[in-house]
Design a protein around this motif. Structure first.
Motif, mmCIF file in Angstrom:
data_model
loop_
_atom_site.group_PDB
_atom_site.id
_atom_site.type_symbol
_atom_site.label_atom_id
_atom_site.label_comp_id
_atom_site.label_asym_id
_atom_site.label_seq_id
_atom_site.Cartn_x
_atom_site.Cartn_y
_atom_site.Cartn_z
ATOM 1 N N PRO A 122 0.872 -1.191 -0.053
ATOM 2 C CA PRO A 122 -0.054 -0.089 -0.093
ATOM 3 C C PRO A 122 0.952 1.156 0.150
ATOM 4 O O PRO A 122 1.983 1.259 0.496
ATOM 5 C CB PRO A 122 -0.808 -0.145 1.118
ATOM 6 N N ARG A 123 0.370 2.259 -0.665
ATOM 7 C CA ARG A 123 1.075 3.491 -0.727
ATOM 8 C C ARG A 123 0.621 4.788 0.374
ATOM 9 O O ARG A 123 1.439 5.313 1.128
ATOM 10 C CB ARG A 123 0.919 4.167 -2.034
ATOM 11 N N GLY A 124 -0.815 4.495 0.636
ATOM 12 C CA GLY A 124 -1.593 5.437 1.259
ATOM 13 C C GLY A 124 -2.037 4.910 2.453
ATOM 14 O O GLY A 124 -3.051 4.213 1.898
ATOM 15 N N VAL A 125 -2.036 5.344 3.734
ATOM 16 C CA VAL A 125 -3.162 4.860 4.525
ATOM 17 C C VAL A 125 -3.667 6.171 5.223
ATOM 18 O O VAL A 125 -3.149 7.067 5.494
ATOM 19 C CB VAL A 125 -2.299 4.283 5.794
ATOM 20 N N LEU A 126 -5.203 5.986 5.391
ATOM 21 C CA LEU A 126 -5.666 7.005 5.744
ATOM 22 C C LEU A 126 -6.260 6.923 7.108
ATOM 23 O O LEU A 126 -6.928 5.926 7.363
ATOM 24 C CB LEU A 126 -6.996 7.463 5.044
ATOM 25 N N LEU A 127 -5.810 7.833 8.182
ATOM 26 C CA LEU A 127 -6.548 7.635 9.516
ATOM 27 C C LEU A 127 -7.338 8.685 9.786
ATOM 28 O O LEU A 127 -7.309 9.795 9.711
ATOM 29 C CB LEU A 127 -5.419 7.845 10.555
#
Ligand code: ADP
Ligand code: ZN
Length: 633
Positions: free
Chosen positions: A217-222
């Motif tokens: 994964p490149r992006g993780v949104l919290l």
């Protein structure tokens, strides 16, 4: 701690600046001097002729001022004067007699003489103060000019720094050797931690995944409320994987010039790639990535910054080893482009902590603080429903501060309670002296809340009543929800309305119908807001049961009301809201009338003890009656 690198202004530029000032100062001096001194070379004229010209009515001289050894000659039609010395090079005065015609006289002779030579004025011999004045007249403007230029230069310089020295100055780097945060420092949030565990694994062993053809994964949104530990968890991911952590906040982009935000993003990603594997953390990403159609479209700068983030993320190689973690509390506001696969396609929700998590968080924050045996963290966890991790950290810190101020060796439960109340409602105003009347009024007001709340079956139990003023409130009555609940029934909400009315109704019963005070304004506001919410959002009206009136994106508006419903409906809503608050007032009144002796007793106890806890309240409230008329079910 963030390690920030600030660009130092070069020493050399200071010297250049001062040279410029000096040059300007000299320029100013000569300009001013030219204003005050004779212009051009003066042809030499005998003084006698000057005086003659002055005394001649058709002459061209308006005035001669004798100032010590100087003569100031003002020509007719000009307000500047020509100055000349009355001394010859050897130092003797020229034609003393002629100039000083009147100087030798005094009294009546002097005035006669001056009448004869009306245009010759004598002034005091130039003294120290004259020079001082001259210097001030020249000096002050110069000083002003210097300050002006100085501040302009400074501003220009700082703008330079901002636009040229970007990235290096603002992006914070938490390297692996800086204070590491690990998952064990993050209490609760188990589900989120589990999801992030995977990210740690990607960072540690990317090959393992690549071999099987899995895309890292490149992006993780919290996503979650402020203070729920999103930043903390992102740092913990970096800490667990022992990789550098680059962080920047979306709101910082807002203060930048056009184009700077985008180039800072480029710089940040370049740095992260150089240090890969690494983590980029973008806090408050909603500040740059809000929906383009919301609020009339994003600004140019925001859009450029956002686009740059997207470009950088699209350009990632699979093995670049950089993972971007972004945090927001407004997922609904985010531009859809950001959430597409290959970008921030992993979403992790971070919610407000539940009771057992609150206890864990409190334990983390009291770990290194000395506490005595009276401290009951579990009880604190019980009464902090709705608090975020940051709030709890704040309470822990306040408790330590309170203990230190009171010179306790260890933090006591009283310190903890004070800290909680301070954070929850604002600091105790010990200095505000209430007069007896105010105290009595407050005591009855709070007793009113407490009794109505206690008697009504669907209200939460009374936890504590105090008439010590805090923040903006005169006193406080606390009700404790026994556990965290996700839903509230209409009965509960109606009991909340009634107990909120209890304060004002108690005042009315004791001090009379017209003795209304401002003490109940926040209660009334609460009633107004809650009853409106019940009608408009929850479908709890009598005639509008199961009907809601959302004002958001309904897509149409009636012109008369500016809302997505007609004027008739608006009236109906107002009616329903009034019905709810009237009913609340009636129920509160019925309860308090039925329990008048208890009201008196509770108010008296409050006046005496100021604060009553559950155990003090129990014997007083035990016999309170529930009048049949207020029963709802
Ligand atoms: P967010 O980024 O979600 O706004 P932060 O991560 O900045 O919140 O949290 C602020 C502070 O609150 C943290 O530095 C930490 O002291 C405390 N905190 C928040 N959540 C937790 C948690 N789950 N465990 C321990 N401390 C927490
Ligand atoms: Zn009140």
């Amino acid at each position: 701690m963030p390690q920030t690198v600030k660009k130092q202004p070069a020493k050399g530029s200071n010297v250049v600046r001062w040279i410029v000032f000096l040059f300007l100062a000299i320029l100013c001096c000569s300009f001013l001097a030219s204003m005050m001194t004779p212009d051009g070379p003066i042809e030499e004229v005998p003084l006698s002729s000057v005086i003659a010209r002055a005394n001649d009515e058709n002459g061209d001289i308006a005035k001669i001022t004798v100032e010590g050894s100087n003569l100031k000659i003002t020509l007719k039609g000009k307000d500047r004067y020509t100055q000349t010395s009355r001394k010859d090079p050897s130092g003797t005065l020229y034609e003393q007699g002629l100039i000083d015609q009147c100087a030798e006289f005094n009294g009546e002779e002097l005035s006669n003489c001056q009448a004869k030579y009306p245009i010759i004025e004598y002034t005091e011999v130039s003294s120290f103060w004259d020079y001082a004045l001259d210097i001030a007249i020249i000096g002050i403007p110069i000083i002003i000019v210097i300050f002006f230029f100085n501040s302009m230069m400074r501003q220009a310089q700082s703008m330079n720094n901002q636009s040229m020295g970007f990235g290096k100055a603002k992006a914070k780097l938490y390297g692996p050797d800086k204070k590491r945060v690990l998952f064990k420092d993050v209490a609760g949030n188990e589900a989120a931690k589990q999801d992030l565990e995977e990210v740690v694994d990607f960072l540690k062993e990317p090959k393992k995944y690549e071999k099987l053809g899995a895309k890292i994964p490149r992006g993780v949104l919290l996503a979650g409320d402020p203070g729920t530990g999103k930043t903390l968890m992102a740092r913990a991911v970096a800490g667990e994987a022992s990789v550098p952590f680059f962080s920047i906040s979306g709101s910082e982009f807002a203060e930048m010039f056009v184009g700077v935000g985008a180039s800072r993003v480029r710089d940040l990603f370049a740095k992260a790639k150089k240090n890969a594997p690494s983590i980029i953390f973008i806090d408050e990403i909603d500040a740059v990535a809000h929906k383009r159609d919301a609020r009339g479209g994003a600004g140019r700068e925001d859009e450029q910054t956002l686009n740059q983030i997207l470009v950088e993320m699209d350009g990632f190689d699979n093995d670049s080893g950089v993972i971007v973690i972004a945090a927001t509390n407004r997922v609904d506001m985010l531009d859809k482009a950001l959430l597409r696969p290959g970008r921030f396609d992993r979403h992790i929700n971070v919610s407000l902590p539940e009771r057992k998590d609150r206890l864990e968080i409190l334990k983390v924050h009291f770990k290194n603080k000395p506490i005595d045996s009276s401290v009951d963290l579990d009880a604190l966890a019980a009464k902090t429903a709705g608090s975020s991790g940051a709030d709890l950290a704040n309470i822990a810190n306040e408790a330590a501060i309170t203990a230190a101020r009171e010179r306790h060796k260890e933090i006591t439960n009283a310190d903890l309670t004070e800290a909680f109340e301070r954070v929850a409602i604002g600091p105790e105003r010990k200095s505000k002296v209430m007069n007896d009347n105010e105290r009595k009024l407050t005591a009855y007001h709070e007793a009113g809340h407490a009794i109505v709340g206690h008697v009504l079956p669907d209200s939460d139990p009374v936890h504590k009543v105090t008439i010590i003023p805090r923040g903006h409130t005169g006193g406080v009555t606390w009700f404790l929800p026994p556990e965290d609940r996700s839903y509230k029934s209409i009965y509960e909400l109606k009991d909340i309305l009634a107990r909120a009315m209890g304060g004002r109704i108690a005042e009315k019963l004791i001090f009379g119908e017209d003795a209304v005070t401002t003490g109940a304004s926040s209660d009334l506001k609460h009633v107004a807001e809650l009853s409106k919410e019940m009608i408009v959002e929850e479908g709890m009206g009598k005639q509008t049961r199961n009907l809601v009136f959302p004002e958001g994106d309904m897509g149409y508006y009636t012109i008369a009301t500016g809302k997505p419903y007609s004027e008739k409906t608006a009236e109906l809503i107002d009616q329903e809201v009034k019905t709810l608050s009237d009913e609340a007032a009636l129920r509160a009144e019925a309860v308090l009338k039925a329990n008048k002796p208890i009201l008196d007793k509770l108010a008296e106890a409050l006046l005496k003890q100021e604060t009553l806890e559950e155990k003090d309240l129990e014997p007083i409230l035990r016999d309170a009656k529930l009048p049949a008329s207020v029963k709802l079910h």
